[in-house]
Design an enzyme around this catalytic site. Sequence first.
Site, PDB file in Angstrom:
ATOM      1  N   SER A 102       0.833  -1.206   0.000  1.00 37.50           N
ATOM      2  CA  SER A 102       0.000   0.000   0.000  1.00 37.50           C
ATOM      3  C   SER A 102       0.867   1.254   0.000  1.00 37.50           C
ATOM      4  O   SER A 102       2.014   1.254   0.465  1.00 37.50           O
ATOM      5  CB  SER A 102      -0.901   0.024   1.240  1.00 37.50           C
ATOM      6  OG  SER A 102      -1.783  -1.063   1.239  1.00 37.50           O
TER       7      SER A 102
HETATM    8  N1  SAH Z   1      -0.877  -4.676   4.089  1.00 42.92           N
HETATM    9  C1  SAH Z   1      -0.262  -5.006   2.839  1.00 42.92           C
HETATM   10  C2  SAH Z   1      -1.210  -4.722   1.693  1.00 42.92           C
HETATM   11  C3  SAH Z   1      -1.103  -5.765   0.645  1.00 42.92           C
HETATM   12  S1  SAH Z   1      -2.348  -5.674  -0.602  1.00 42.92           S
HETATM   13  C4  SAH Z   1       1.052  -4.271   2.639  1.00 42.92           C
HETATM   14  O1  SAH Z   1       1.270  -3.245   3.297  1.00 42.92           O
HETATM   15  O2  SAH Z   1       1.872  -4.718   1.845  1.00 42.92           O
HETATM   16  C5  SAH Z   1      -3.655  -6.646   0.094  1.00 42.92           C
HETATM   17  C6  SAH Z   1      -3.323  -8.052   0.484  1.00 42.92           C
HETATM   18  O3  SAH Z   1      -4.543  -8.705   0.861  1.00 42.92           O
HETATM   19  C7  SAH Z   1      -2.707  -8.902  -0.621  1.00 42.92           C
HETATM   20  O4  SAH Z   1      -1.504  -9.441  -0.171  1.00 42.92           O
HETATM   21  C8  SAH Z   1      -3.752  -9.993  -0.864  1.00 42.92           C
HETATM   22  O5  SAH Z   1      -3.197 -11.241  -1.219  1.00 42.92           O
HETATM   23  C9  SAH Z   1      -4.451 -10.059   0.480  1.00 42.92           C
HETATM   24  N2  SAH Z   1      -5.794 -10.646   0.437  1.00 42.92           N
HETATM   25  C10 SAH Z   1      -6.733 -10.554  -0.537  1.00 42.92           C
HETATM   26  N3  SAH Z   1      -7.842 -11.235  -0.195  1.00 42.92           N
HETATM   27  C11 SAH Z   1      -7.604 -11.786   1.043  1.00 42.92           C
HETATM   28  C12 SAH Z   1      -8.370 -12.603   1.929  1.00 42.92           C
HETATM   29  N4  SAH Z   1      -9.601 -13.022   1.644  1.00 42.92           N
HETATM   30  N5  SAH Z   1      -7.793 -12.952   3.114  1.00 42.92           N
HETATM   31  C13 SAH Z   1      -6.532 -12.553   3.442  1.00 42.92           C
HETATM   32  N6  SAH Z   1      -5.768 -11.782   2.634  1.00 42.92           N
HETATM   33  C14 SAH Z   1      -6.288 -11.405   1.454  1.00 42.92           C
END
Ligand code: SAH
Length: 213
Positions: free
Chosen positions: A64
Amino acid sequence: MKDTPKHQGLRNQLAKLLEQKGITDKNVLDAIRKIPRHLFLNSSFEDFAYQDKAFPIAAGQTISQPYTVAFQSQLLDVKKEHKILEIGTGSGYQTAVLCTMGAKVYTIERQNELFKITSLLLPKLGIRPKHISFGDGYKGLPQYAPFDSIIVTAGAPFIPPALMAQLKIGGKLVIPLGEEHQIMTMLVRKNESQFEKHEFGEFRFVPLLEDKN
Ligand code: SAH
């Protein structure tokens, strides 16, 4: 990759920029100044890591934008020892911010590749969440509930009922809601059955997906 005085300088500038954009929580800004964001990215992004931008990480996901991380962290109103559930571990950067602010973090990732990479990376950087799990964030982690707050870091089509049920009375659930773009939404739990809703404008996230791949 190393963490150098040059990186530290870029982090200080990033924290200043976030302050100018309206982030006021000192603990959030301190965490941004401390965490080596470049180490959460592929080395080819090293020169850009302290720009206020999202970047690609493994499994087609993104880390993010720092402003988004800071904004969500500020909404959570993190206190030391708060028990926080994070949905979407991804790169682990948001996890690291919350841990650095003194929270006990429980985090879930549904992409196995990212779960593996990030589970290894965080301890190497001295970041120790209470629990990292591979699974479906729509279900939360009932075995560790209730939580002081819950943060969802992917765009959700609706608020998963399991997450509402795992929130303490007085607790906050911060979730970007919507498909194409998302409205940052905060629910505050008033009692067993009532939640107060607040909205904070538009953001963009990768989607919160159902079912494991
Ligand atoms: N907090 C992270 C944001 C990553 S983007 C950072 O700072 O890097 C969002 C993330 O949510 C992705 O890694 C994706 O794989 C995950 N995601 C999507 N659907 C999900 C679900 N149902 N349960 C858990 N994680 C999920």
